[in-house]
Design a protein around this motif. Structure first.
Motif, PDB file in Angstrom:
ATOM      1  N   PRO A  36       0.801  -1.232   0.000  1.00  0.00           N
ATOM      2  CA  PRO A  36       0.000   0.000   0.000  1.00  0.00           C
ATOM      3  C   PRO A  36       0.834   1.283   0.000  1.00  0.00           C
ATOM      4  O   PRO A  36       0.290   2.367  -0.208  1.00  0.00           O
ATOM      5  CB  PRO A  36      -0.822  -0.093   1.296  1.00  0.00           C
ATOM      6  CG  PRO A  36      -0.829  -1.530   1.661  1.00  0.00           C
ATOM      7  CD  PRO A  36       0.481  -2.078   1.163  1.00  0.00           C
ATOM      8  N   CYS A  37       2.129   1.180   0.208  1.00  0.00           N
ATOM      9  CA  CYS A  37       2.997   2.362   0.266  1.00  0.00           C
ATOM     10  C   CYS A  37       3.570   2.743  -1.094  1.00  0.00           C
ATOM     11  O   CYS A  37       4.152   3.832  -1.226  1.00  0.00           O
ATOM     12  CB  CYS A  37       4.154   2.110   1.233  1.00  0.00           C
ATOM     13  SG  CYS A  37       3.647   1.771   2.925  1.00  0.00           S
ATOM     14  N   ILE A  38       3.434   1.897  -2.086  1.00  0.00           N
ATOM     15  CA  ILE A  38       4.106   2.129  -3.366  1.00  0.00           C
ATOM     16  C   ILE A  38       3.698   3.453  -3.997  1.00  0.00           C
ATOM     17  O   ILE A  38       4.543   4.219  -4.459  1.00  0.00           O
ATOM     18  CB  ILE A  38       3.875   0.951  -4.330  1.00  0.00           C
ATOM     19  CG1 ILE A  38       4.590  -0.282  -3.785  1.00  0.00           C
ATOM     20  CG2 ILE A  38       4.382   1.288  -5.733  1.00  0.00           C
ATOM     21  CD1 ILE A  38       4.265  -1.569  -4.502  1.00  0.00           C
ATOM     22  N   SER A  39       2.400   3.769  -4.002  1.00  0.00           N
ATOM     23  CA  SER A  39       1.979   5.021  -4.650  1.00  0.00           C
ATOM     24  C   SER A  39       2.567   6.231  -3.932  1.00  0.00           C
ATOM     25  O   SER A  39       3.002   7.184  -4.580  1.00  0.00           O
ATOM     26  CB  SER A  39       0.453   5.112  -4.730  1.00  0.00           C
ATOM     27  OG  SER A  39      -0.112   5.100  -3.445  1.00  0.00           O
ATOM     28  N   TYR A  40       2.629   6.197  -2.612  1.00  0.00           N
ATOM     29  CA  TYR A  40       3.238   7.304  -1.871  1.00  0.00           C
ATOM     30  C   TYR A  40       4.743   7.384  -2.159  1.00  0.00           C
ATOM     31  O   TYR A  40       5.273   8.468  -2.409  1.00  0.00           O
ATOM     32  CB  TYR A  40       3.003   7.147  -0.366  1.00  0.00           C
ATOM     33  CG  TYR A  40       3.833   8.094   0.457  1.00  0.00           C
ATOM     34  CD1 TYR A  40       3.533   9.449   0.496  1.00  0.00           C
ATOM     35  CD2 TYR A  40       4.937   7.641   1.173  1.00  0.00           C
ATOM     36  CE1 TYR A  40       4.312  10.341   1.227  1.00  0.00           C
ATOM     37  CE2 TYR A  40       5.718   8.521   1.908  1.00  0.00           C
ATOM     38  CZ  TYR A  40       5.405   9.859   1.929  1.00  0.00           C
ATOM     39  OH  TYR A  40       6.184  10.729   2.650  1.00  0.00           O
ATOM     40  N   THR A  42       6.416   6.454  -4.710  1.00  0.00           N
ATOM     41  CA  THR A  42       6.760   6.815  -6.084  1.00  0.00           C
ATOM     42  C   THR A  42       6.207   8.186  -6.467  1.00  0.00           C
ATOM     43  O   THR A  42       6.346   8.613  -7.612  1.00  0.00           O
ATOM     44  CB  THR A  42       6.252   5.751  -7.072  1.00  0.00           C
ATOM     45  OG1 THR A  42       4.842   5.593  -6.892  1.00  0.00           O
ATOM     46  CG2 THR A  42       6.973   4.432  -6.884  1.00  0.00           C
ATOM     47  N   ARG A  44       3.041   9.171  -6.561  1.00  0.00           N
ATOM     48  CA  ARG A  44       1.736   9.174  -7.226  1.00  0.00           C
ATOM     49  C   ARG A  44       0.580   9.160  -6.228  1.00  0.00           C
ATOM     50  O   ARG A  44      -0.567   9.136  -6.636  1.00  0.00           O
ATOM     51  CB  ARG A  44       1.616   7.961  -8.149  1.00  0.00           C
ATOM     52  CG  ARG A  44       2.579   8.022  -9.318  1.00  0.00           C
ATOM     53  CD  ARG A  44       2.415   6.815 -10.177  1.00  0.00           C
ATOM     54  NE  ARG A  44       2.908   5.652  -9.443  1.00  0.00           N
ATOM     55  CZ  ARG A  44       3.735   4.741  -9.915  1.00  0.00           C
ATOM     56  NH1 ARG A  44       4.141   4.819 -11.149  1.00  0.00           N
ATOM     57  NH2 ARG A  44       4.141   3.746  -9.180  1.00  0.00           N
ATOM     58  N   GLY A  45       0.910   9.178  -4.938  1.00  0.00           N
ATOM     59  CA  GLY A  45      -0.149   9.039  -3.948  1.00  0.00           C
ATOM     60  C   GLY A  45      -0.308  10.209  -3.011  1.00  0.00           C
ATOM     61  O   GLY A  45      -0.849  10.066  -1.931  1.00  0.00           O
ATOM     62  N   SER A  50      -0.958   6.536   3.014  1.00  0.00           N
ATOM     63  CA  SER A  50      -2.328   6.139   3.360  1.00  0.00           C
ATOM     64  C   SER A  50      -2.350   5.406   4.703  1.00  0.00           C
ATOM     65  O   SER A  50      -1.324   4.899   5.158  1.00  0.00           O
ATOM     66  CB  SER A  50      -2.878   5.206   2.276  1.00  0.00           C
ATOM     67  OG  SER A  50      -2.191   3.960   2.325  1.00  0.00           O
ATOM     68  N   CYS A  53      -0.981   2.011   4.253  1.00  0.00           N
ATOM     69  CA  CYS A  53       0.479   2.025   4.184  1.00  0.00           C
ATOM     70  C   CYS A  53       1.069   2.064   5.595  1.00  0.00           C
ATOM     71  O   CYS A  53       1.961   1.287   5.932  1.00  0.00           O
ATOM     72  CB  CYS A  53       0.957   3.219   3.368  1.00  0.00           C
ATOM     73  SG  CYS A  53       2.743   3.507   3.424  1.00  0.00           S
ATOM     74  N   TYR A  84      11.948  -0.435  -7.796  1.00  0.00           N
ATOM     75  CA  TYR A  84      11.195   0.737  -8.256  1.00  0.00           C
ATOM     76  C   TYR A  84      12.158   1.871  -8.570  1.00  0.00           C
ATOM     77  O   TYR A  84      12.623   2.572  -7.684  1.00  0.00           O
ATOM     78  CB  TYR A  84      10.184   1.176  -7.194  1.00  0.00           C
ATOM     79  CG  TYR A  84       9.105   0.146  -6.987  1.00  0.00           C
ATOM     80  CD1 TYR A  84       7.986   0.125  -7.809  1.00  0.00           C
ATOM     81  CD2 TYR A  84       9.228  -0.832  -6.004  1.00  0.00           C
ATOM     82  CE1 TYR A  84       7.004  -0.834  -7.648  1.00  0.00           C
ATOM     83  CE2 TYR A  84       8.250  -1.794  -5.837  1.00  0.00           C
ATOM     84  CZ  TYR A  84       7.141  -1.796  -6.658  1.00  0.00           C
ATOM     85  OH  TYR A  84       6.175  -2.756  -6.504  1.00  0.00           O
ATOM     86  N   ASP A  86      11.528   4.656  -9.865  1.00  0.00           N
ATOM     87  CA  ASP A  86      10.961   5.972  -9.589  1.00  0.00           C
ATOM     88  C   ASP A  86      10.681   6.205  -8.106  1.00  0.00           C
ATOM     89  O   ASP A  86      10.010   7.173  -7.743  1.00  0.00           O
ATOM     90  CB  ASP A  86       9.695   6.200 -10.418  1.00  0.00           C
ATOM     91  CG  ASP A  86       8.634   5.124 -10.215  1.00  0.00           C
ATOM     92  OD1 ASP A  86       8.952   4.061  -9.646  1.00  0.00           O
ATOM     93  OD2 ASP A  86       7.494   5.350 -10.660  1.00  0.00           O
TER      94      ASP A  86
END
Length: 117
Positions: A36-40, A42, A44-45, A50, A53, A84, A86
């Motif tokens: 759940p932390c990937i978007s933050y 990178t 994008r979150g 969240s 996350c 990742y 990015d």
């Protein structure tokens, strides 16, 4: 006879508990907690991780109770970070603080996990 059966059940339960506590942390567990932390991480979150996350960050902290477990978690986090391109280093380094979790494991591509105590 009933006492012997009860004692045997108690011993088996204790053995099961000790065996579960002695299980090594796996990268699958760490990865699942931090997905759940990937978007933050990178960018994008948004500016904040969240709640899911942060729950994952706390779960990783809870997994890492011994030095061996901390080093295993560290290696898993490092490997995940390197997957990742990015990933934002500043976001990764601030993640535990933003989640309000005191972590002994840095989220970094370059950390030497053998130095984790």
């Amino acid at each position: 006879m009933k006492g012997a059966v009860a004692a045997l059940i108690a011993i088996l339960a204790l053995i099961s508990l000790v065996a579960q506590q002695g299980q090594a942390v796996t990268c699958g567990q760490v990865d699942a907690a931090l997905v759940p932390c990937i978007s933050y991480l990178t960018g994008r979150g948004g500016d904040s991780p969240s709640p899911a996350c942060c729950s994952g960050v706390k779960a990783v902290k809870d997994m890492a109770q011994t030095t061996a477990d901390k080093r295993a978690c560290c290696s898993c986090v490092k490997a995940a970070a390197n997957r990742y391109a990015d990933l934002k280093d500043a976001a990764a380094q601030s993640l535990p603080t933003k989640c309000g979790v005191q972590m002994d494991i840095p989220v970094s591509r370059t950390v030497d996990c053998d130095k984790i105590n």
